[in-house]
Design an enzyme around this catalytic site. Structure first.
Site, PDB file in Angstrom:
ATOM      1  N   ILE A 103      -5.648   0.772   4.349  1.00  0.00           N
ATOM      2  CA  ILE A 103      -4.965   2.043   4.005  1.00  0.00           C
ATOM      3  C   ILE A 103      -4.245   2.489   5.015  1.00  0.00           C
ATOM      4  O   ILE A 103      -3.119   3.460   4.873  1.00  0.00           O
ATOM      5  CB  ILE A 103      -6.201   3.165   3.716  1.00  0.00           C
ATOM      6  CG1 ILE A 103      -5.596   4.339   2.871  1.00  0.00           C
ATOM      7  CG2 ILE A 103      -6.881   3.701   5.061  1.00  0.00           C
ATOM      8  CD1 ILE A 103      -6.790   5.282   2.310  1.00  0.00           C
TER       9      ILE A 103
ATOM     10  N   HIS B 176     -12.088  -5.502   7.658  1.00  0.00           N
ATOM     11  CA  HIS B 176     -12.825  -5.383   6.303  1.00  0.00           C
ATOM     12  C   HIS B 176     -13.988  -4.684   6.189  1.00  0.00           C
ATOM     13  O   HIS B 176     -15.002  -4.627   5.259  1.00  0.00           O
ATOM     14  CB  HIS B 176     -13.066  -6.668   5.546  1.00  0.00           C
ATOM     15  CG  HIS B 176     -11.751  -7.469   5.195  1.00  0.00           C
ATOM     16  ND1 HIS B 176     -11.145  -8.341   6.192  1.00  0.00           N
ATOM     17  CD2 HIS B 176     -11.174  -7.544   3.997  1.00  0.00           C
ATOM     18  CE1 HIS B 176     -10.076  -8.810   5.639  1.00  0.00           C
ATOM     19  NE2 HIS B 176     -10.170  -8.403   4.431  1.00  0.00           N
TER      20      HIS B 176
ATOM     21  N   GLN C 255      -7.346  -2.391  -1.629  1.00  0.00           N
ATOM     22  CA  GLN C 255      -8.236  -3.355  -1.869  1.00  0.00           C
ATOM     23  C   GLN C 255      -9.491  -3.691  -1.111  1.00  0.00           C
ATOM     24  O   GLN C 255     -10.368  -3.698  -1.415  1.00  0.00           O
ATOM     25  CB  GLN C 255      -7.429  -4.832  -1.859  1.00  0.00           C
ATOM     26  CG  GLN C 255      -7.997  -6.102  -2.413  1.00  0.00           C
ATOM     27  CD  GLN C 255      -7.090  -6.992  -2.614  1.00  0.00           C
ATOM     28  OE1 GLN C 255      -6.576  -7.886  -1.824  1.00  0.00           O
ATOM     29  NE2 GLN C 255      -6.976  -7.605  -3.735  1.00  0.00           N
ATOM     30  N   PHE C 256      -9.360  -3.250   0.202  1.00  0.00           N
ATOM     31  CA  PHE C 256     -10.089  -2.829   1.158  1.00  0.00           C
ATOM     32  C   PHE C 256      -9.642  -1.557   1.935  1.00  0.00           C
ATOM     33  O   PHE C 256      -8.305  -1.348   2.127  1.00  0.00           O
ATOM     34  CB  PHE C 256     -10.299  -4.193   2.175  1.00  0.00           C
ATOM     35  CG  PHE C 256     -11.373  -5.228   1.640  1.00  0.00           C
ATOM     36  CD1 PHE C 256     -12.509  -5.075   1.892  1.00  0.00           C
ATOM     37  CD2 PHE C 256     -10.528  -6.188   1.084  1.00  0.00           C
ATOM     38  CE1 PHE C 256     -13.298  -6.277   1.652  1.00  0.00           C
ATOM     39  CE2 PHE C 256     -11.527  -7.161   0.568  1.00  0.00           C
ATOM     40  CZ  PHE C 256     -12.701  -7.289   0.832  1.00  0.00           C
TER      41      PHE C 256
ATOM     42  N   GLU D  27       0.994  -1.207   0.082  1.00  0.00           N
ATOM     43  CA  GLU D  27       0.047   0.017  -0.006  1.00  0.00           C
ATOM     44  C   GLU D  27       0.807   1.231   0.045  1.00  0.00           C
ATOM     45  O   GLU D  27       0.769   2.351  -0.651  1.00  0.00           O
ATOM     46  CB  GLU D  27      -0.752  -0.064   1.129  1.00  0.00           C
ATOM     47  CG  GLU D  27      -2.014  -1.045   1.143  1.00  0.00           C
ATOM     48  CD  GLU D  27      -1.556  -2.421   1.401  1.00  0.00           C
ATOM     49  OE1 GLU D  27      -0.673  -2.594   1.980  1.00  0.00           O
ATOM     50  OE2 GLU D  27      -2.181  -3.321   0.929  1.00  0.00           O
TER      51      GLU D  27
ATOM     52  N   ASP E 290      -9.776  -0.818   4.920  1.00  0.00           N
ATOM     53  CA  ASP E 290      -8.999  -1.022   6.111  1.00  0.00           C
ATOM     54  C   ASP E 290      -7.342  -0.857   5.793  1.00  0.00           C
ATOM     55  O   ASP E 290      -6.658  -0.541   6.740  1.00  0.00           O
ATOM     56  CB  ASP E 290      -9.243  -2.462   6.630  1.00  0.00           C
ATOM     57  CG  ASP E 290     -10.817  -2.287   6.664  1.00  0.00           C
ATOM     58  OD1 ASP E 290     -11.566  -2.278   8.091  1.00  0.00           O
ATOM     59  OD2 ASP E 290     -11.726  -2.462   5.783  1.00  0.00           O
TER      60      ASP E 290
END
Ligand SMILES: Cc1ncc(C[n+]2csc(CCOP(=O)(O)OP(=O)(O)O)c2C)c(N)n1
Length: 688
Positions: free
Chosen positions: A452, A492, A447-448, A425, A450
């Site tokens: 980040i 998630h 992707q999700f 990330e 969270d």
């Protein structure tokens, strides 16, 4: 001789242990220099003297309290000078805190540089950031932020820009030995290897990371040994031998230009002073200083000059005197200048790039789309309209992303513009920053949402602050699938907005409808600033609505009235909007008319529209799916409380989730979520 390292920090107890590595036997001075002409050697000598003599001046200013901080590069100059000399002017360099020689060798205007070092107006940041924390795109230099390792992935992005344009240029990015333990180092080196990017990872191994010796920093023999693990050459070079540095960098750059990918370069050197001037050197054994003083790069280079009988001692003295006089004169002039004068308006105006004036054709007729399809539609439109849009993310290419937002994109736009990354990330966002600096419009898909958290530093410190610090716009869109309601558990399901709405320099949007999903996404690509685009996973397939075709934008910062009413206002966003509309319908049957404001943008948010509504309805409930404490709703409630106080018939109500992690079981998530508490909160507000 005048090059001798100045007395190190005076009062210190000597360490006897020698955990740093010994330099080994001294090679015969300048043994190989036949491939350099006399003129080249003289030019290199001058290039080596400038940073040494400027630094000696800075150390004097520090002692006189005219300079607040200094990280010494004395004894390490051959690396910075060598890298800058070996590369072409349009190759990028990303220097660190000991690399004054990069700036002097690249030929920056010295007066501007001194203004920067002394925190004056007219420096590269006009007092907004310190020392070498600036970039100058004109000189193809992208400076550091304090966070170690953070610029390494940025070099990947710059190099990717060159690769995409098929330009034979490279990016050289510096790191200390200590910083090679940071996650960004590994993400950046790996990404560069996988994408075969023309990056030179320049490790200045000066044996210490602050007080910690290399023996406590890594367990491999040489850091260059890591190259093989990443799939690139790892080369060890004597960093105090300018000619060796030059040859090594030229070879690595040639490899990058040929398209053969990155190189890990480890330059052995030594930090001859404290980490910074206040911190002392008590932990460094005397013997190491003595050993490395003999390898001083200026001294070594003078031995080469001696061998070639170039520039006798008196001429060297004259040269030094001339350079010193010039430094003294410029520094004196800069010191006499006033400290920066500004206003709150001027400072605030420079946090964001002004939105570019773009003419877009009228959007076409609307058709019904699901929220997720509207995101894909917007993204496809952005790809078609802006050639520099490049998509970066995990599994977004052939697989189409875990939510299938980019399904079919590789077929239409090709793999160069729709890029799978390794599972990173921070590295991906840093690379996007580099691409943006080179004129691309990257989008990074988390992707999700969270995950980040693993890119947090790149967003809040690198993306958000670059524009204010040194004026470069970084138009990067980060797409963040967020929110709960899908039984996906604590990692998630989170709503991450409050982590970012606190950060000036970012824009944050949170669409609730398919039309806004498309319109805000395209507005984000047009904006010219970093935008955190929060797409709600629960809405992906549950929200449907009419979406204009073609290039359709919704202005960032404008809320919309999702339902008009006169008895109370719900201010919300994202999944809160359908919840609020449901509740308003229920209460309508009981004779209450509730106005629902869909904020759409959180940073900036539409204060006027909210206040106008609340002043009319006299009651306000602020709603979000995220936990209450520290939630973005607090910001809205505080503003309403202050700016609409006289109009209110009830205290501003705030409704968020319970202050707890989001549980996995749907039954437990219902306890967490504010959804089930909304009607009772509204009735309480109406009854007050
Ligand atoms: C992420 C992060 N952690 C800690 C620090 C504090 N810090 C600044 S410089 C430094 C030592 C860096 O050592 P190294 O990478 O070897 O570079 P050197 O200073 O020796 O040139 C530390 C720990 C920081 N700036 N950033």
């Amino acid at each position: 001789m005048s090059d001798a390292i100045e007395a190190r920090t005076p009062t210190r107890k000597r360490s006897s242990a020698s955990p740093a590595k010994s330099a080994g036997p001294l090679p015969s001075p300048g043994a190989v220099h036949a491939d350099f002409s006399d003129a080249e050697l003289l030019d290199l000598y001058r290039a080596l003297l400038w940073p040494r003599l400027i630094e000696e001046k800075m150390l004097r200013l520090l002692r006189q309290n005219k300079l607040s901080k200094w990280f010494s590069g004395i004894g390490q100059e051959a690396i910075a000078v060598g890298v800058a000399k070996a590369l072409q002017e349009d190759d990028y360099i990303l220097p660190m805190h000991r690399n004054l020689g990069v700036f002097t060798t690249r030929g920056l205007d010295l007066k501007t540089l001194f203004r920067q070092l002394l925190g004056k107006d007219g420096g590269f940041t006009s007092g907004r950031d310190r020392t070498f924390h600036f970039g100058t795109l004109q000189h193809h230099i992208v400076g550091m932020i304090s966070h170690l390792g953070a610029m390494l992935p940025v070099a990947d992005g710059l190099a990717l820009a060159m690769q995409l344009r098929d330009e034979p240029r490279v990016a050289a990015t510096f790191t200390g030995d200590g910083s090679t333990s940071e996650g960004d180092f590994h993400e950046a080196v790996n990404l560069a290897a996988v994408w075969k990017l023309p990056v030179l990872f320049v490790i200045e191994n000066n044996q210490y990371g602050l007080s910690t010796p290399v023996s406590e920093q890594y367990a491999c023999r040489d850091l260059a040994d890591r190259g093989v693990g990443y799939g690139m050459p790892g080369i060890v070079c004597d960093g105090n031998d300018l000619l060796a540095v030059l040859r090594t960098v030229r070879d690595a750059a040639a490899r990058g230009r040929r398209g053969d990918g990155p190189t890990l370069l480890e330059f052995k050197t030594f930090r001859m002073r404290g980490h910074e001037e206040a911190s002392g050197t008590a932990y460094v054994p005397d013997a190491l200083f003595e050993e490395w003083a003999k390898r001083d790069p200026v001294l070594r280079f003078e031995q080469v000059l001696d061998q070639r009988q170039l520039l006798p001692a008196d001429e060297r003295q004259t040269l030094r005197r001339t350079i010193k006089d010039e430094i003294d004169r410029l520094v004196d002039e800069v010191i006499a200048e006033a400290d920066p004068v500004s206003t709150a308006e001027r400072e605030l105006a420079d946090v964001y790039a002004a939105p570019p004036a773009v003419e877009r054709p009228e959007p076409g007729p609307a058709r019904e789309l699901r929220y997720i399809d509207a995101i894909s539609d917007g993204l496809r439109e952005a790809m078609r309209t802006h050639p520099p849009v490049v998509l970066i993310g995990q599994d977004i290419a052939e697989y189409g992303g875990v939510f299938k937002v980019t399904d079919g994109f590789v077929q239409e736009f090709g793999k160069e513009r729709v890029r799978n990354t390794p599972i990173i990330e921070s590295g991906a966002i840093g690379a996007a920053l580099g691409l943006a600096l080179e004129g691309f419009r990257p989008m990074v898909e988390m992707q999700f949402g969270d995950f980040i958290t693993c890119g947090f530093n790149q967003i809040v410190n690198n993306l958000a602050k670059t524009r204010y610090r040194w004026g470069a716009a970084v138009p990067v869109v980060v797409r963040v699938p967020s929110g709960g309601g899908t039984g996906a558990g604590p990692f998630h399901s989170q709503n991450v907005e409050a982590w970012f709405t606190h950060v000036a320099g970012l824009k944050v949007v949170a669409p609730a409808t398919p039309a806004d999903a498309k319109g805000l996404l395209l507005a984000a690509f047009d904006d010219g600033n970093p935008v955190i685009y929060l797409e709600h996973k629960f809405l992906y397939r549950s929200a449907k609505g009419d979406v204009p075709s073609g290039y359709y934008t919704v202005p960032i910062g404008e809320a919309r009235i999702a339902r008009a009413g006169r008895d109370a206002t719900i201010v919300t966003y994202g999944v809160g909007v359908p919840w609020a509309l449901d509740a308003a319908s229920t209460l309508a049957a009981e004779g209450h008319e509730i106005e629902v404001i869909d904020l759409r943008s959180l940073l900036p948010w539409d204060v006027d529209r909210v206040l106008t509504s609340v002043r009319r309805t006299s009651r306000a409930l602020v709603l979000h799916e995220a936990p209450s404490t520290g939630g973005f709703g607090g910001e809205i409630a505080a503003t309403i409380g202050r700016e609409a106080f006289e109009w209110l018939d009830a205290p501003v109500s705030r409704l968020g989730a319970l202050d707890m992690p989001i549980p996995f079981s749907k039954a437990l998530e219902e306890i967490f979520s504010p959804k089930a508490r909304l009607l009772s909160a509204l009735r309480e507000l109406l009854a007050y």
